[in-house]
Design an enzyme around this catalytic site. Structure first.
Site, mmCIF file in Angstrom:
data_model
loop_
_atom_site.group_PDB
_atom_site.id
_atom_site.type_symbol
_atom_site.label_atom_id
_atom_site.label_comp_id
_atom_site.label_asym_id
_atom_site.label_seq_id
_atom_site.Cartn_x
_atom_site.Cartn_y
_atom_site.Cartn_z
ATOM 1 N N LYS A 135 23.178 8.875 -25.394
ATOM 2 C CA LYS A 135 22.595 7.663 -26.420
ATOM 3 C C LYS A 135 21.576 7.715 -26.904
ATOM 4 O O LYS A 135 20.703 6.946 -27.863
ATOM 5 C CB LYS A 135 22.782 6.194 -25.573
ATOM 6 N N SER A 136 20.900 9.224 -27.264
ATOM 7 C CA SER A 136 19.764 9.072 -28.154
ATOM 8 C C SER A 136 20.002 9.299 -29.463
ATOM 9 O O SER A 136 19.134 9.138 -30.453
ATOM 10 C CB SER A 136 18.861 10.051 -27.752
ATOM 11 N N THR A 156 22.089 11.472 -30.609
ATOM 12 C CA THR A 156 23.184 13.221 -30.798
ATOM 13 C C THR A 156 23.788 13.133 -31.792
ATOM 14 O O THR A 156 24.038 14.179 -32.500
ATOM 15 C CB THR A 156 23.899 13.094 -29.297
ATOM 16 N N TRP A 191 24.505 11.811 -34.674
ATOM 17 C CA TRP A 191 24.466 11.818 -35.833
ATOM 18 C C TRP A 191 23.033 13.614 -35.628
ATOM 19 O O TRP A 191 23.142 13.775 -37.538
ATOM 20 C CB TRP A 191 23.039 11.042 -36.023
ATOM 21 N N HIS A 201 23.271 17.788 -22.406
ATOM 22 C CA HIS A 201 22.463 16.868 -22.287
ATOM 23 C C HIS A 201 21.541 16.961 -20.626
ATOM 24 O O HIS A 201 20.646 16.320 -20.104
ATOM 25 C CB HIS A 201 23.083 15.386 -21.715
ATOM 26 N N ARG A 259 14.987 9.274 -27.878
ATOM 27 C CA ARG A 259 14.515 7.770 -29.144
ATOM 28 C C ARG A 259 13.874 6.711 -27.942
ATOM 29 O O ARG A 259 13.498 7.301 -26.468
ATOM 30 C CB ARG A 259 16.100 7.242 -29.062
ATOM 31 N N SER A 270 22.065 0.800 -25.317
ATOM 32 C CA SER A 270 22.809 1.648 -26.605
ATOM 33 C C SER A 270 23.841 2.193 -25.161
ATOM 34 O O SER A 270 25.185 2.349 -24.920
ATOM 35 C CB SER A 270 22.569 2.506 -26.793
HETATM 36 P P1 A3P Z 1 23.695 2.727 -31.109
HETATM 37 O O1 A3P Z 1 24.418 1.562 -29.550
HETATM 38 O O2 A3P Z 1 21.984 1.675 -31.054
HETATM 39 O O3 A3P Z 1 24.252 1.879 -32.545
HETATM 40 P P2 A3P Z 1 24.343 9.436 -29.091
HETATM 41 O O4 A3P Z 1 25.014 10.079 -30.023
HETATM 42 O O5 A3P Z 1 23.553 10.309 -28.068
HETATM 43 O O6 A3P Z 1 26.262 9.378 -27.905
HETATM 44 O O7 A3P Z 1 23.782 8.299 -29.169
HETATM 45 C C1 A3P Z 1 24.676 6.806 -29.659
HETATM 46 C C2 A3P Z 1 23.939 6.158 -30.469
HETATM 47 O O8 A3P Z 1 23.606 6.260 -31.842
HETATM 48 C C3 A3P Z 1 24.630 4.717 -31.157
HETATM 49 O O9 A3P Z 1 23.361 3.650 -30.987
HETATM 50 C C4 A3P Z 1 25.192 5.183 -32.416
HETATM 51 O O10 A3P Z 1 25.495 4.120 -33.439
HETATM 52 C C5 A3P Z 1 24.062 5.357 -33.195
HETATM 53 N N1 A3P Z 1 24.611 6.507 -34.026
HETATM 54 C C6 A3P Z 1 25.821 6.845 -33.877
HETATM 55 N N2 A3P Z 1 25.512 7.890 -35.251
HETATM 56 C C7 A3P Z 1 24.214 7.710 -36.390
HETATM 57 C C8 A3P Z 1 24.128 7.868 -37.677
HETATM 58 N N3 A3P Z 1 24.866 8.490 -37.973
HETATM 59 N N4 A3P Z 1 22.942 7.348 -37.928
HETATM 60 C C9 A3P Z 1 21.806 6.477 -36.803
HETATM 61 N N5 A3P Z 1 22.722 6.446 -35.680
HETATM 62 C C10 A3P Z 1 23.321 6.304 -35.130
#
Ligand code: A3P
Length: 304
Positions: free
Chosen positions: A48-49, A51, A53, A113, A135, A143
């Site tokens: 949830k950092s 990844t 993106w 991870h 993050r 998240s």
């Molecule tokens: P939030 O729950 O705060 O919205 P991971 O990809 O590591 O599982 O992390 C998921 C987090 O990244 C979620 O945060 C998600 O909304 C956010 N996220 C996903 N795609 C993104 C993007 N393109 N740009 C910025 N944040 C993104």
């Protein structure tokens, strides 16, 4: 306690980090079998950092010659980033599978991870590059809490935020303790700057162009002046933005082979959503832990 989701009854400590038995099985398989190549690029995160993106950004950046960024059928427009940059322990080696890497092109883009100390030995011993994304602990916690609750909708009531927060603070979170994970990669990035780059979600949000150019240089594929002038950097950032990715058909209705719906990886995509959930006590408690754990490391976080 007999709880589903974020609980202590379903996760175990393996080599100092917490994970479910099925994950540990995948970890052991990849630790024993994965043969890293010098050209591999491996994205590492605490869950949830951001990844998803960074998988998108990495894929677009590294493959920009093979898949020109302005093309209508770019893989990122038809596939979820997790399908393009698979997890070692959660996808490729899950359930003791023997992965077939024959369809991968060079450089192979992979992710994990795993904490630094638990990486497969061949990653440590090779020139494989590690891209670490972290993050801030508050948003990572919120998240994760949402993600776990979404996966266990029928048990939502059992995962109270207070209980989950106490577990997180005690280091009990997926692949946690959160702080050890971050600190080990932070130290590695200082000791081996050519092997490990340390990126922050908040910094990419704040200065996306600077950070993606930094990443391209680290990966030895810097943007040329021509690319910059033609808007390639801007287009990569636009294509990988939360707004664009979360509105693609594949990410609204698609599913991963793991069974996860693609939409669960897109929630708000903002810095500072913790403010909507944290009490003053929670904020103070986490501040105190962050100060203690990161003291003297030189690592500073931005909370907006
Ligand atoms: P939030 O729950 O705060 O919205 P991971 O990809 O590591 O599982 O992390 C998921 C987090 O990244 C979620 O945060 C998600 O909304 C956010 N996220 C996903 N795609 C993104 C993007 N393109 N740009 C910025 N944040 C993104």
């Amino acid at each position: 306690p007999k709880e589903r989701g974020w609980s202590v009854s379903h996760i175990y400590n393996y080599q100092g980090f917490w994970a479910k038995p099925r994950v540990i099985q995948g970890v052991i398989a990849c630790q024993q079998q994965f043969q890293a190549q010098d050209s591999d690029i491996i994205l590492v995160t605490n869950p949830k950092s951001g990844t998803t993106w960074l998988k998108a950004l990495l894929f677009a950046l590294v493959n920009r010659v093979k898949y020109p960024i302005f093309e209508q059928n770019h893989p990122l427009l038809i596939k979820n980033p997790h399908d393009l940059v698979p997890f070692l322990e959660l996808t490729l080696y899950v359930d003791g599978q023997v992965p077939d890497f024959s369809s991968f092109t060079t450089p192979r883009l992979l992710s994990t991870h795993l904490p630094f100390a638990s990486l497969p030995k061949s990653i440590q011993d090779s020139n494989t590059k590690l891209v670490y994304l972290c993050r801030n602990s508050r948003d990572t916690f919120i998240s994760t809490w949402h993600f776990i609750n979404n996966l266990n909708l029928e048990h939502k009531n059992t995962n109270s935020i207070g209980r989950a927060f106490d577990l997180f603070c005690n280091g009990i979170s997926p692949y946690g303790p959160f702080w050890n994970h971050v600190l080990d990669y932070w130290k590695a990035s200082i000791e081996k700057p050519n092997k490990v780059i340390f990126l922050m979600y908040e910094e990419i949000k704040e200065q996306p162009k600077i950070q993606i150019k930094r990443l391209a240089e680290f990966l030895e594929c810097p943007f040329s002046e021509k690319e910059e002038n033609c808007g390639v950097v801007d287009e990569i950032l636009r294509m990988c933005s939360f707004e664009n990715l979360s509105n693609l058909e594949v990410n609204i209705n698609g599913k991963l082979s793991s069974g996860h719906e693609n939409k669960v990886f897109f929630r708000k995509g903002k810095v500072g959503d913790w403010k909507n959930y944290f009490t003053t006590e929670m904020k103070e408690k986490l501040n105190h832990i962050n100060e203690q754990k990161f003291e003297g490391s030189g690592l500073k976080f931005h909370y907006i």
